[in-house]
Design a protein around this motif. Structure first.
Motif, PDB file in Angstrom:
ATOM      1  N   PHE A   1      36.341   1.607 -12.189  1.00  8.75           N
ATOM      2  CA  PHE A   1      37.279   1.381 -13.285  1.00  8.75           C
ATOM      3  C   PHE A   1      38.503   2.281 -13.187  1.00  8.75           C
ATOM      4  O   PHE A   1      39.598   1.881 -13.588  1.00  8.75           O
ATOM      5  CB  PHE A   1      36.553   1.506 -14.635  1.00  8.75           C
ATOM      6  CG  PHE A   1      35.612   0.342 -14.856  1.00  8.75           C
ATOM      7  CD1 PHE A   1      36.077  -0.962 -14.767  1.00  8.75           C
ATOM      8  CD2 PHE A   1      34.260   0.535 -15.107  1.00  8.75           C
ATOM      9  CE1 PHE A   1      35.220  -2.051 -14.933  1.00  8.75           C
ATOM     10  CE2 PHE A   1      33.394  -0.541 -15.275  1.00  8.75           C
ATOM     11  CZ  PHE A   1      33.880  -1.838 -15.185  1.00  8.75           C
TER      12      PHE A   1
ATOM     13  N   ALA B   1      39.904   3.110 -10.293  1.00  8.92           N
ATOM     14  CA  ALA B   1      40.744   2.441  -9.282  1.00  8.92           C
ATOM     15  C   ALA B   1      41.478   1.249  -9.893  1.00  8.92           C
ATOM     16  O   ALA B   1      42.669   1.038  -9.646  1.00  8.92           O
ATOM     17  CB  ALA B   1      39.877   1.983  -8.104  1.00  8.92           C
ATOM     18  N   MET B   2      40.759   0.472 -10.735  1.00  9.39           N
ATOM     19  CA  MET B   2      41.393  -0.687 -11.364  1.00  9.39           C
ATOM     20  C   MET B   2      42.483  -0.248 -12.341  1.00  9.39           C
ATOM     21  O   MET B   2      43.549  -0.868 -12.408  1.00  9.39           O
ATOM     22  CB  MET B   2      40.333  -1.534 -12.081  1.00  9.39           C
ATOM     23  CG  MET B   2      39.463  -2.318 -11.116  1.00  9.39           C
ATOM     24  SD  MET B   2      37.945  -2.900 -11.852  1.00  9.39           S
ATOM     25  CE  MET B   2      38.465  -4.462 -12.522  1.00  9.39           C
ATOM     26  N   ALA B   3      42.221   0.837 -13.078  1.00 10.51           N
ATOM     27  CA  ALA B   3      43.231   1.326 -14.020  1.00 10.51           C
ATOM     28  C   ALA B   3      44.463   1.800 -13.264  1.00 10.51           C
ATOM     29  O   ALA B   3      45.594   1.518 -13.676  1.00 10.51           O
ATOM     30  CB  ALA B   3      42.658   2.456 -14.871  1.00 10.51           C
TER      31      ALA B   3
ATOM     32  N   ILE C   1      45.725   0.825 -10.318  1.00  9.89           N
ATOM     33  CA  ILE C   1      46.573  -0.261  -9.790  1.00  9.89           C
ATOM     34  C   ILE C   1      47.273  -0.997 -10.932  1.00  9.89           C
ATOM     35  O   ILE C   1      48.446  -1.368 -10.817  1.00  9.89           O
ATOM     36  CB  ILE C   1      45.783  -1.238  -8.884  1.00  9.89           C
ATOM     37  CG1 ILE C   1      46.698  -2.317  -8.288  1.00  9.89           C
ATOM     38  CG2 ILE C   1      44.675  -1.960  -9.615  1.00  9.89           C
ATOM     39  CD1 ILE C   1      47.018  -2.110  -6.865  1.00  9.89           C
TER      40      ILE C   1
ATOM     41  N   VAL D   1      42.417  -2.872  -3.076  1.00  9.25           N
ATOM     42  CA  VAL D   1      41.644  -2.113  -4.057  1.00  9.25           C
ATOM     43  C   VAL D   1      40.241  -2.706  -4.205  1.00  9.25           C
ATOM     44  O   VAL D   1      39.238  -1.978  -4.257  1.00  9.25           O
ATOM     45  CB  VAL D   1      42.373  -2.069  -5.423  1.00  9.25           C
ATOM     46  CG1 VAL D   1      41.459  -1.550  -6.522  1.00  9.25           C
ATOM     47  CG2 VAL D   1      43.605  -1.194  -5.329  1.00  9.25           C
TER      48      VAL D   1
ATOM     49  N   PHE E   1      41.060 -10.180 -13.724  1.00  6.88           N
ATOM     50  CA  PHE E   1      41.796  -8.930 -13.514  1.00  6.88           C
ATOM     51  C   PHE E   1      42.741  -9.058 -12.316  1.00  6.88           C
ATOM     52  O   PHE E   1      43.905  -8.659 -12.375  1.00  6.88           O
ATOM     53  CB  PHE E   1      40.814  -7.774 -13.295  1.00  6.88           C
ATOM     54  CG  PHE E   1      41.499  -6.464 -13.056  1.00  6.88           C
ATOM     55  CD1 PHE E   1      41.987  -5.716 -14.115  1.00  6.88           C
ATOM     56  CD2 PHE E   1      41.673  -5.985 -11.764  1.00  6.88           C
ATOM     57  CE1 PHE E   1      42.643  -4.519 -13.888  1.00  6.88           C
ATOM     58  CE2 PHE E   1      42.315  -4.780 -11.534  1.00  6.88           C
ATOM     59  CZ  PHE E   1      42.800  -4.048 -12.596  1.00  6.88           C
TER      60      PHE E   1
ATOM     61  N   ARG F   1      52.625  -7.931 -10.463  1.00  2.80           N
ATOM     62  CA  ARG F   1      53.211  -7.525  -9.183  1.00  2.80           C
ATOM     63  C   ARG F   1      54.144  -8.599  -8.622  1.00  2.80           C
ATOM     64  O   ARG F   1      55.138  -8.282  -7.965  1.00  2.80           O
ATOM     65  CB  ARG F   1      52.115  -7.188  -8.175  1.00  2.80           C
ATOM     66  CG  ARG F   1      51.235  -6.031  -8.609  1.00  2.80           C
ATOM     67  CD  ARG F   1      50.415  -5.504  -7.464  1.00  2.80           C
ATOM     68  NE  ARG F   1      51.212  -4.680  -6.583  1.00  2.80           N
ATOM     69  CZ  ARG F   1      51.330  -3.373  -6.717  1.00  2.80           C
ATOM     70  NH1 ARG F   1      50.698  -2.731  -7.663  1.00  2.80           N
ATOM     71  NH2 ARG F   1      52.077  -2.699  -5.881  1.00  2.80           N
TER      72      ARG F   1
END
Lengths: 69, 262
Positions: A27, A29-31, A33, B102, B215, B223
């Protein structure tokens, strides 16, 4: 609920470190980006405005020079 | 058949489409990820072999599936860019690359944190893990190659070729558990006729998968808009949009200032 108590839930049957590390890193990492994308968006819009105002200033200065000549 | 798509080749239409889709994607992501995570962590039954460590599946499998899904989407965008010479296609390709990277990182990291208690090793050089690591390098290669060109149309072509060539890695990842002897277990949910997972465990997994997909969609819309603004900086509609956004921000700041002053 699969767990007897909240402490039980946190302990994750002895795998607390691995489970919470995985979910935490995911979470975060997701936050990162997501937030980075929004910050870049604001920066770009600001850049567009600055660029436009700079162009307008140059145009105005040229006009004045011509008027003076 | 594909004619309805053509107006979206125009950057302005693509930007508007992103703005329309974005709130739905964010809401969908928030709702599905919350439900999937809470259900998976607290309410799904324990695995009879792996105990509670199996709960990592609720982020590991969605991120792994979608790291490949995003790559395929990126390669399709590259193909569209090459065939129809759409600039917006290359823009969406490069908009998707970082979020795909990611997802790949998350799949690798959670896999390591799951492998340590179950296999006794954070990492092994086995076929599934190595091919997924190559996927991460492919994403990084696409991003780096795109960044290396000053002319972004050229950059899109070069990075697009790389994205397309890299597609060969996708079936390798998928079949790696069958083609080679590996520590990694075989497919769980892609065998729809005979899924090897209990429904009480499967439902939160599917919801979580949907949440990750939303997501990725949400971040891609942000982006892609960034990419459009960057490339179309001198177009009047972008300038009007930026002026409006900035003046709104300033008036918001001014009104808070007034409030504080009172």
């Amino acid at each position: 609920m699969q767990f007897e108590s909240f402490a039980d839930f946190l302990a994750m049957g002895g795998y607390a470190f691995y489970v919470w590390l995985s979910f935490g890193v995911t979470f975060v990492a997701m936050a990162i980006i997501a937030v980075q994308s929004f910050i870049k968006h604001r920066g770009l819009l600001k850049q567009v405005v600055v660029e436009k105002e700079r162009k307008a200033r140059i145009k105005k200065a040229r006009q004045q020079q011509q008027d003076n000549a | 058949m594909w004619k309805w798509l053509h107006p979206y080749a125009k950057t302005e239409r693509a930007y508007q489409l992103c703005l329309t889709l974005q709130p739905w994607f964010w809401v969908g992501a928030l709702v599905c990820l919350s439900i999937g995570t809470v259900w998976g962590l607290a309410f799904a039954p324990q695995d009879y072999q792996q105990g509670d460590s199996f709960r990592i599946i609720y982020i590991h499998v969605p991120s792994a599936i979608l790291s490949m899904g995003t790559y395929v989407a990126m390669a399709i965008a590259a193909l569209v860019g090459m065939v129809w010479q759409w600039r917006t296609a290359y823009m969406s390709m490069i908009a998707m690359a970082p979020i795909g990277a990611v997802m790949t990182f998350i799949a690798l990291f959670t896999g390591a944190a799951w492998g340590k208690p179950m296999w006794g090793a954070w990492w092994v050089w086995d076929a599934r893990l190595t091919s997924e690591l190559i996927l991460l390098f492919l994403y990084m290669g696409v991003i780096a190659l795109y960044g290396a060109f000053e002319d972004k149309q050229q950059a899109g072509k070069a990075a697009g070729v790389m994205a397309l060539v890299g597609v060969v890695n996708i079936p390798i990842i998928h079949y790696s558990v069958e083609w080679w002897n590996t520590l990694h277990q075989g497919a769980t949910i892609s065998k729809f006729d005979n899924p090897s997972i209990a429904p009480e465990m499967l439902w939160p997994l599917l919801i979580s998968l949907l949440g990750f997909a939303f997501f990725i969609g949400a971040v891609t819309t942000v982006r892609l808009r960034n990419e459009i603004v960057l490339r179309e900086m001198h177009r009047p509609w972008v300038q009007a949009l930026a002026m409006k956004a900035m003046s709104k921000q300033q008036s918001d700041a001014a009104s808070t200032f007034v409030k504080e002053g009172n």
